[in-house]
Every structure is written in structure tokens, then in C-alpha cells.
Design a protein around this motif. Structure first.
Motif, PDB file in Angstrom:
ATOM      1  N   TYR A 112       5.795 -21.406  16.278  1.00 50.93           N
ATOM      2  CA  TYR A 112       4.538 -21.952  16.770  1.00 50.93           C
ATOM      3  C   TYR A 112       3.379 -21.076  16.325  1.00 50.93           C
ATOM      4  O   TYR A 112       3.491 -19.852  16.323  1.00 50.93           O
ATOM      5  N   CYS A 113       2.256 -21.706  16.011  1.00 48.94           N
ATOM      6  CA  CYS A 113       1.036 -20.937  15.838  1.00 48.94           C
ATOM      7  C   CYS A 113       0.198 -21.085  17.098  1.00 48.94           C
ATOM      8  O   CYS A 113       0.349 -22.053  17.852  1.00 48.94           O
ATOM      9  N   ALA A 114      -0.669 -20.126  17.315  1.00 48.30           N
ATOM     10  CA  ALA A 114      -1.469 -20.122  18.538  1.00 48.30           C
ATOM     11  C   ALA A 114      -2.774 -19.395  18.293  1.00 48.30           C
ATOM     12  O   ALA A 114      -2.892 -18.591  17.362  1.00 48.30           O
ATOM     13  N   ALA A 115      -3.734 -19.681  19.142  1.00 42.56           N
ATOM     14  CA  ALA A 115      -5.035 -19.021  19.082  1.00 42.56           C
ATOM     15  C   ALA A 115      -5.460 -18.643  20.494  1.00 42.56           C
ATOM     16  O   ALA A 115      -5.073 -19.299  21.469  1.00 42.56           O
ATOM     17  N   THR A 116      -6.214 -17.583  20.576  1.00 36.75           N
ATOM     18  CA  THR A 116      -6.725 -17.187  21.872  1.00 36.75           C
ATOM     19  C   THR A 116      -8.232 -17.064  21.837  1.00 36.75           C
ATOM     20  O   THR A 116      -8.801 -16.494  20.904  1.00 36.75           O
ATOM     21  N   THR A 117      -8.874 -17.629  22.847  1.00 39.60           N
ATOM     22  CA  THR A 117     -10.306 -17.472  23.038  1.00 39.60           C
ATOM     23  C   THR A 117     -10.571 -16.746  24.346  1.00 39.60           C
ATOM     24  O   THR A 117     -11.660 -16.860  24.913  1.00 39.60           O
ATOM     25  N   LEU A 118      -9.568 -16.001  24.801  1.00 39.76           N
ATOM     26  CA  LEU A 118      -9.659 -15.360  26.107  1.00 39.76           C
ATOM     27  C   LEU A 118     -10.326 -13.986  26.062  1.00 39.76           C
ATOM     28  O   LEU A 118     -10.365 -13.300  27.076  1.00 39.76           O
ATOM     29  N   GLY A 119     -10.795 -13.595  24.879  1.00 41.39           N
ATOM     30  CA  GLY A 119     -11.592 -12.382  24.815  1.00 41.39           C
ATOM     31  C   GLY A 119     -10.865 -11.136  24.352  1.00 41.39           C
ATOM     32  O   GLY A 119     -11.448 -10.057  24.312  1.00 41.39           O
ATOM     33  N   TYR A 120      -9.559 -11.276  24.000  1.00 39.98           N
ATOM     34  CA  TYR A 120      -8.857 -10.099  23.525  1.00 39.98           C
ATOM     35  C   TYR A 120      -9.367  -9.741  22.131  1.00 39.98           C
ATOM     36  O   TYR A 120      -9.530 -10.597  21.289  1.00 39.98           O
ATOM     37  N   VAL A 121      -9.565  -8.461  21.880  1.00 42.90           N
ATOM     38  CA  VAL A 121     -10.138  -8.033  20.613  1.00 42.90           C
ATOM     39  C   VAL A 121      -9.055  -7.707  19.597  1.00 42.90           C
ATOM     40  O   VAL A 121      -9.122  -8.121  18.445  1.00 42.90           O
ATOM     41  N   GLY A 122      -8.040  -6.981  19.989  1.00 41.74           N
ATOM     42  CA  GLY A 122      -6.992  -6.581  19.064  1.00 41.74           C
ATOM     43  C   GLY A 122      -5.979  -7.685  18.857  1.00 41.74           C
ATOM     44  O   GLY A 122      -5.927  -8.649  19.630  1.00 41.74           O
ATOM     45  N   GLY A 126      -6.047 -25.161  11.878  1.00 39.29           N
ATOM     46  CA  GLY A 126      -6.694 -25.248  13.178  1.00 39.29           C
ATOM     47  C   GLY A 126      -8.102 -25.789  13.082  1.00 39.29           C
ATOM     48  O   GLY A 126      -8.627 -26.002  11.988  1.00 39.29           O
ATOM     49  N   SER A 127      -8.683 -26.012  14.238  1.00 37.08           N
ATOM     50  CA  SER A 127     -10.078 -26.443  14.265  1.00 37.08           C
ATOM     51  C   SER A 127     -10.981 -25.243  14.011  1.00 37.08           C
ATOM     52  O   SER A 127     -10.558 -24.102  14.139  1.00 37.08           O
ATOM     53  N   GLU A 128     -12.218 -25.522  13.658  1.00 37.99           N
ATOM     54  CA  GLU A 128     -13.124 -24.413  13.355  1.00 37.99           C
ATOM     55  C   GLU A 128     -13.330 -23.538  14.580  1.00 37.99           C
ATOM     56  O   GLU A 128     -13.391 -22.317  14.474  1.00 37.99           O
ATOM     57  N   TYR A 129     -13.416 -24.155  15.741  1.00 39.15           N
ATOM     58  CA  TYR A 129     -13.667 -23.385  16.955  1.00 39.15           C
ATOM     59  C   TYR A 129     -12.532 -22.423  17.237  1.00 39.15           C
ATOM     60  O   TYR A 129     -12.732 -21.238  17.426  1.00 39.15           O
ATOM     61  N   THR A 130     -11.315 -22.915  17.278  1.00 38.83           N
ATOM     62  CA  THR A 130     -10.199 -22.049  17.642  1.00 38.83           C
ATOM     63  C   THR A 130      -9.781 -21.144  16.486  1.00 38.83           C
ATOM     64  O   THR A 130      -9.271 -20.063  16.695  1.00 38.83           O
ATOM     65  N   TYR A 131      -9.981 -21.593  15.243  1.00 40.90           N
ATOM     66  CA  TYR A 131      -9.637 -20.725  14.123  1.00 40.90           C
ATOM     67  C   TYR A 131     -10.503 -19.477  14.141  1.00 40.90           C
ATOM     68  O   TYR A 131     -10.044 -18.387  13.817  1.00 40.90           O
ATOM     69  N   ASN A 132     -11.734 -19.611  14.506  1.00 38.91           N
ATOM     70  CA  ASN A 132     -12.632 -18.463  14.559  1.00 38.91           C
ATOM     71  C   ASN A 132     -12.577 -17.734  15.897  1.00 38.91           C
ATOM     72  O   ASN A 132     -13.462 -16.953  16.220  1.00 38.91           O
ATOM     73  N   SER A 133     -11.534 -18.002  16.643  1.00 34.47           N
ATOM     74  CA  SER A 133     -11.327 -17.342  17.921  1.00 34.47           C
ATOM     75  C   SER A 133     -11.006 -15.872  17.683  1.00 34.47           C
ATOM     76  O   SER A 133     -10.895 -15.407  16.552  1.00 34.47           O
ATOM     77  N   LYS A 181      -9.402 -22.854   7.061  1.00 28.01           N
ATOM     78  CA  LYS A 181      -9.067 -22.795   8.476  1.00 28.01           C
ATOM     79  C   LYS A 181      -7.551 -22.815   8.654  1.00 28.01           C
ATOM     80  O   LYS A 181      -7.000 -23.484   9.531  1.00 28.01           O
ATOM     81  N   THR A 182      -6.854 -22.073   7.822  1.00 26.94           N
ATOM     82  CA  THR A 182      -5.401 -22.112   7.792  1.00 26.94           C
ATOM     83  C   THR A 182      -4.814 -20.724   7.988  1.00 26.94           C
ATOM     84  O   THR A 182      -5.272 -19.751   7.384  1.00 26.94           O
ATOM     85  N   LEU A 183      -3.799 -20.676   8.810  1.00 26.61           N
ATOM     86  CA  LEU A 183      -3.036 -19.462   9.067  1.00 26.61           C
ATOM     87  C   LEU A 183      -1.677 -19.609   8.396  1.00 26.61           C
ATOM     88  O   LEU A 183      -1.084 -20.692   8.430  1.00 26.61           O
ATOM     89  N   TYR A 184      -1.185 -18.539   7.787  1.00 24.80           N
ATOM     90  CA  TYR A 184       0.096 -18.579   7.092  1.00 24.80           C
ATOM     91  C   TYR A 184       1.042 -17.527   7.662  1.00 24.80           C
ATOM     92  O   TYR A 184       0.620 -16.499   8.196  1.00 24.80           O
ATOM     93  N   LEU A 185       2.329 -17.801   7.507  1.00 25.16           N
ATOM     94  CA  LEU A 185       3.346 -16.798   7.771  1.00 25.16           C
ATOM     95  C   LEU A 185       4.368 -16.881   6.652  1.00 25.16           C
ATOM     96  O   LEU A 185       5.084 -17.879   6.539  1.00 25.16           O
ATOM     97  N   GLN A 186       4.396 -15.873   5.806  1.00 27.65           N
ATOM     98  CA  GLN A 186       5.389 -15.781   4.739  1.00 27.65           C
ATOM     99  C   GLN A 186       6.634 -15.134   5.304  1.00 27.65           C
ATOM    100  O   GLN A 186       6.575 -14.011   5.829  1.00 27.65           O
ATOM    101  N   LEU A 187       7.740 -15.828   5.184  1.00 26.37           N
ATOM    102  CA  LEU A 187       9.020 -15.340   5.697  1.00 26.37           C
ATOM    103  C   LEU A 187       9.926 -15.019   4.519  1.00 26.37           C
ATOM    104  O   LEU A 187      10.288 -15.923   3.750  1.00 26.37           O
ATOM    105  N   ASN A 188      10.289 -13.767   4.347  1.00 25.24           N
ATOM    106  CA  ASN A 188      11.179 -13.343   3.271  1.00 25.24           C
ATOM    107  C   ASN A 188      12.453 -12.740   3.849  1.00 25.24           C
ATOM    108  O   ASN A 188      12.489 -12.333   5.008  1.00 25.24           O
ATOM    109  N   SER A 189      13.489 -12.683   3.015  1.00 26.51           N
ATOM    110  CA  SER A 189      14.770 -12.083   3.426  1.00 26.51           C
ATOM    111  C   SER A 189      15.222 -12.650   4.771  1.00 26.51           C
ATOM    112  O   SER A 189      15.588 -11.904   5.688  1.00 26.51           O
ATOM    113  N   LEU A 190      15.207 -13.961   4.867  1.00 26.98           N
ATOM    114  CA  LEU A 190      15.514 -14.608   6.135  1.00 26.98           C
ATOM    115  C   LEU A 190      16.965 -14.384   6.554  1.00 26.98           C
ATOM    116  O   LEU A 190      17.874 -14.328   5.711  1.00 26.98           O
ATOM    117  N   LYS A 191      17.139 -14.254   7.850  1.00 25.81           N
ATOM    118  CA  LYS A 191      18.455 -14.025   8.445  1.00 25.81           C
ATOM    119  C   LYS A 191      18.764 -15.164   9.426  1.00 25.81           C
ATOM    120  O   LYS A 191      17.837 -15.791   9.953  1.00 25.81           O
TER     121      LYS A 191
END
Length: 125
Positions: A94-104, A24-31, A76-86
């Protein structure tokens, strides 16, 4: 327009593993929060895993114990390790980022405002 680019999706046999990456971009990655979602032609887009900028993580029940979300802040990279795939894990991821202010870490699609184009994961039985 902020851009996220996913990679790593491919066809694998059941029981196999994959690692998805998303740059992602620096702005959205640090969202506030970044996450992974998946969608099939039959189902709405669903949250799989999310991690906020404090490192708090949340998984959907079907991913617990099999998938691992992580981030490399220097790359600036997000990963998803997928094991024991079914076969039921077959979906566009899809990956996504939020800048809408959610904390958790959030898993709702309406809580995210930046999206990648997706990478296809196909699991055969």
C-alpha cells in the motif's frame, strides 16, 4: 475523498525485481510524507519505506539495500523499486500519505491518513 492508486504488483520468482507505482492527488502528494507499507493475512500492516517532502528517506531494516523509494513530483507519483525479492516479501503493498504534520519520514501506520487500495506482490521460491 483523496485517492491514491497503486500499480505494478505481480507474481515473480525469488531474486527478481518489480517497480511499484502510486499516483496521488496534488494535495496529498505534496503532504508532509508519503510511504509504502505491506501487509499479509498473518501480520499487521508494516511500514517499508517513507520519504518526506524534503527528500529524507527511511527504510525498515528488511528493505535496506534491496528496496528504493523515490518520487516524481511532476507526475505526482511515488515509486518503490523492489530488488532481490524473497518469498517473505510476499504481501499486499500500500502507498500512503500523511497530512498530520509529521516532518520526518515516518513508518507508523497510525501516522498516515490517506491510503491506496493496494497492489499484490507474490514471490515464489
Amino acid at each position: 475523498q483523496e485517492q491514491w492508486v497503486e500499480s505494478g504488483g505481480e507474481s515473480v520468482q525469488g531474486g527478481g525485481s518489480l517497480r511499484l507505482s502510486c499516483v496521488g492527488s496534488e494535495y496529498t502528494y505534496n503532504s508532509f510524507c508519503v510511504g509504502w507499507f505491506r501487509q499479509t493475512p498473518e501480520n499487521d500492516r508494516q511500514g517499508v519505506a517513507a520519504i518526506n517532502r524534503h527528500g529524507l528517506i527511511r527504510y525498515v531494516d528488511s528493505a535496506k539495500g534491496r528496496f528504493t523509494i523515490s518520487r516524481d513530483n511532476a507526475k505526482k507519483t511515488l515509486y518503490l523499486q523492489l530488488n532481490s525479492l524473497k518469498p517473505e516479501d510476499t504481501a499486499m503493498y500500500y502507498c500512503a500519505a500523511t497530512t498530520l504534520g509529521y516532518v520526518g519520514p515516518r513508518l507508523g501506520t497510525s501516522e498516515y491518513n490517506y491510503w491506496g487500495q493496494g497492489t499484490q506482490v507474490t514471490v515464489s521460491s
